[in-house]
Structure formats: structure tokens, C-alpha cells
Scaffold this active site. Structure first.
Site, PDB file in Angstrom:
ATOM      1  N   HIS A 127       0.202   6.728  -4.172  1.00 21.78           N
ATOM      2  CA  HIS A 127       1.111   5.667  -4.596  1.00 21.78           C
ATOM      3  C   HIS A 127       0.456   4.811  -5.677  1.00 21.78           C
ATOM      4  O   HIS A 127       1.077   4.506  -6.712  1.00 21.78           O
ATOM      5  CB  HIS A 127       1.488   4.803  -3.385  1.00 21.78           C
ATOM      6  CG  HIS A 127       2.258   3.572  -3.735  1.00 21.78           C
ATOM      7  ND1 HIS A 127       3.636   3.519  -3.710  1.00 21.78           N
ATOM      8  CD2 HIS A 127       1.844   2.332  -4.111  1.00 21.78           C
ATOM      9  CE1 HIS A 127       4.035   2.307  -4.057  1.00 21.78           C
ATOM     10  NE2 HIS A 127       2.965   1.558  -4.307  1.00 21.78           N
ATOM     11  N   GLU A 128      -0.800   4.433  -5.467  1.00 20.84           N
ATOM     12  CA  GLU A 128      -1.492   3.590  -6.449  1.00 20.84           C
ATOM     13  C   GLU A 128      -1.692   4.329  -7.768  1.00 20.84           C
ATOM     14  O   GLU A 128      -1.490   3.767  -8.850  1.00 20.84           O
ATOM     15  CB  GLU A 128      -2.840   3.122  -5.883  1.00 20.84           C
ATOM     16  CG  GLU A 128      -2.753   2.299  -4.606  1.00 20.84           C
ATOM     17  CD  GLU A 128      -1.851   1.086  -4.731  1.00 20.84           C
ATOM     18  OE1 GLU A 128      -1.747   0.522  -5.847  1.00 20.84           O
ATOM     19  OE2 GLU A 128      -1.225   0.693  -3.730  1.00 20.84           O
ATOM     20  N   HIS A 131       1.405   4.363  -9.914  1.00 17.16           N
ATOM     21  CA  HIS A 131       1.639   3.184 -10.744  1.00 17.16           C
ATOM     22  C   HIS A 131       0.985   3.348 -12.115  1.00 17.16           C
ATOM     23  O   HIS A 131       1.531   2.907 -13.133  1.00 17.16           O
ATOM     24  CB  HIS A 131       1.070   1.939 -10.064  1.00 17.16           C
ATOM     25  CG  HIS A 131       1.958   1.362  -8.996  1.00 17.16           C
ATOM     26  ND1 HIS A 131       3.285   1.045  -9.208  1.00 17.16           N
ATOM     27  CD2 HIS A 131       1.698   1.019  -7.708  1.00 17.16           C
ATOM     28  CE1 HIS A 131       3.809   0.540  -8.101  1.00 17.16           C
ATOM     29  NE2 HIS A 131       2.869   0.522  -7.168  1.00 17.16           N
ATOM     30  N   GLU A 186       8.056   0.361  -7.110  1.00 15.67           N
ATOM     31  CA  GLU A 186       7.436   0.785  -5.858  1.00 15.67           C
ATOM     32  C   GLU A 186       8.009   2.121  -5.384  1.00 15.67           C
ATOM     33  O   GLU A 186       7.277   3.005  -4.918  1.00 15.67           O
ATOM     34  CB  GLU A 186       7.629  -0.286  -4.784  1.00 15.67           C
ATOM     35  CG  GLU A 186       6.878  -1.580  -5.035  1.00 15.67           C
ATOM     36  CD  GLU A 186       5.378  -1.369  -5.086  1.00 15.67           C
ATOM     37  OE1 GLU A 186       4.844  -0.589  -4.267  1.00 15.67           O
ATOM     38  OE2 GLU A 186       4.725  -1.976  -5.957  1.00 15.67           O
TER      39      GLU A 186
END
Length: 249
Positions: A127-128, A131, A186
Site C-alpha cells: 500500500h505504501e 502511493h 487510499e
């Protein structure tokens, strides 16, 4: 030009000459960007250095090695192994993680305590990394800057009502544009993260298990419309649909 770009341009009329829409292949959409990623690197490096100095870094060798090992596999799967990455585990009971555009990932001891296996940790790190691939930091900065310029111009013409216009305008932009945009980011990072953890050999279904665990321990009662993050159930449903569409278990 996509509807997203048209909407942002309409909001930031005074910044039209500075802005540009760039297509992000990983996201399948165009982004409004008035800064390049390289413009954020110096600030990000400074923020990382300050965090290392002001926050307590865990001396637990096993924890730090675990984050580097899982993170390395995810970064490799995302096609970003050619750049330098730094990882750190911070002594903090709150389950959290963050990423900086310059290639640093921080994870708290609270998060490591919460995740039940490396697959769930990979979901967080994926997920990070998502980004970064999505250039969300630059896009977020561009949106906030353009909105601020526009609201400042309106407020300057409001005479005695300037303060009220500033307050109401800021609230409208926050609820109507900036917060929903963040929630969209997100969900995009969730999707990209699943792609990367699957490519790295981890189980996509564990991303759903992770958010179920997060939902059980969460204390906040902030309604989704006023939050910078989607609700846990929104994320779970979106992940379930995406994983099913890819034919993953």
C-alpha cells in the site's frame, strides 16, 4: 482531458498556466500536477532525517530485518528496486506506517504487533509503495496548492465578509474536494498494493484479513465523509471486488 482534470482546473483557474495533466499508466487515469516528484525529494529527505532524530527507532534487529526483507520483495515486485530505499521501525504502540516520495518507509512496533503474518505486512508495505508509484504526494500537493490559491483570490474580493468566506470556502474545499480525493488515493494504493504483494508471492486475501483486524481494534468514530481515509468496510468491500476480478483467492 479527463473529468478529474477538468474539475481541478475549474477549481484552480488562477493556476491554469502552472498546471498540467499527466497520464499515470499504473492508475489508468490522468493526474493534475503542478510539481514534479523531484521537487519533493529534498523536503522528504529532510522530513525523514528529522523523524529519525525525534522519534525512537526500535533496536530490535529481527523487527527491522523483517520489514527490510518483506519491503524488499514488494519494492522489487513494483519495479522500484533500482532506487534506494530506507526502512525504519519506530517505537509506537499505534499501528501505523508511512512512506515518503524519496523512498523511505516507516513502520511502528504497534503495526508489527497487529499483523498476523508476513502476507499482511506485505499488504501494508505494498500500500505504501503504491502511493509512490501513483505519485499521490505530488498530486495531493498540487490539489491543495491550487485550491489555496483560488480561495485566497476569492477571499480578497469579499470585503467585510472575507473572514466568513475564507472559513466557509475552506470547509467546502476540505469536505468536497480534498478529503474525498485523499480517500480515493487510499483505495488506489490498496489496489496497487495487492498487485505488488501478489507479484511478490504473498497472499492477496490477507489484505482483506488485515483490514478486518484493523476494524476490530479501531477506536475512532469519525464518519467517512469527514475522514481522510475510507471506512474499513469500504476498503474491505473494494478489495474483495478487486481480488475477485483478478481471479485470486
Amino acid at each position: 482531458m479527463t473529468r478529474t482534470c477538468v474539475a481541478v482546473f475549474a477549481t484552480g483557474l488562477l493556476a491554469l498556466s502552472l498546471g498540467a495533466c499527466a497520464y499515470n499508466e499504473s492508475l489508468g487515469r490522468s493526474q493534475f500536477l503542478i510539481v514534479d516528484d523531484s521537487a519533493l525529494i529534498q523536503q522528504s529527505n529532510a522530513a525523514w532525517a528529522e523523524t529519525l532524530k525525534t522519534q525512537k527507532v526500535s533496536a530490535n534487529v529481527a523487527q527491522n530485518e523483517r520489514v527490510r526483507r518483506v519491503g524488499g520483495r514488494v519494492v522489487q515486485a513494483a519495479g522500484l528496486a533500482g532506487r534506494s530505499w530506507d526502512y525504519a521501525v519506530f517505537e509506537d504502540a499505534s499501528p501505523n506506517a508511512f512512506v515518503l516520495p524519496s523512498g523511505q518507509i516507516g513502520v511502528t512496533t504497534g503495526l508489527l504487533k497487529l499483523v498476523q503474518n508476513d502476507d499482511q505486512l506485505a499488504a501494508v508495505l505494498g500500500h505504501e509503495v503504491g502511493h509512490v508509484v501513483a505519485r499521490h504526494a505530488a498530486e495531493r500537493y498540487s490539489t491543495q496548492t491550487t485550491t489555496g490559491v483560488f480561495l485566497g483570490a476569492v477571499q480578497s474580493r469579499a470585503g467585510d465578509y472575507a473572514q466568513a468566506v475564507g472559513a466557509l470556502g475552506g470547509m467546502g474545499a476540505q469536505v468536497g474536494l480534498l478529503l474525498p480525493f485523499s480517500r480515493s488515493h487510499e483505495l488506489e494504493a490498496d489496489r496497487l498494493g495487492v498487485d505488488y504483494l501478489a507479484a511478490a508471492g504473498y497472499k492477496p486475501s490477507e489484505s482483506i484479513a488485515l483490514w478486518r483486524v484493523m476494524a476490530q481494534q479501531r477506536q475512532s468514530g469519525t464518519p467517512e465523509f469527514a475522514s481522510t481515509h475510507p471506512s474499513d468496510q469500504t476498503r474491505i468491500t473494494a478489495l474483495q471486488q478487486y481480488i475477485a476480478s483478478r481471479g485470486w483467492n
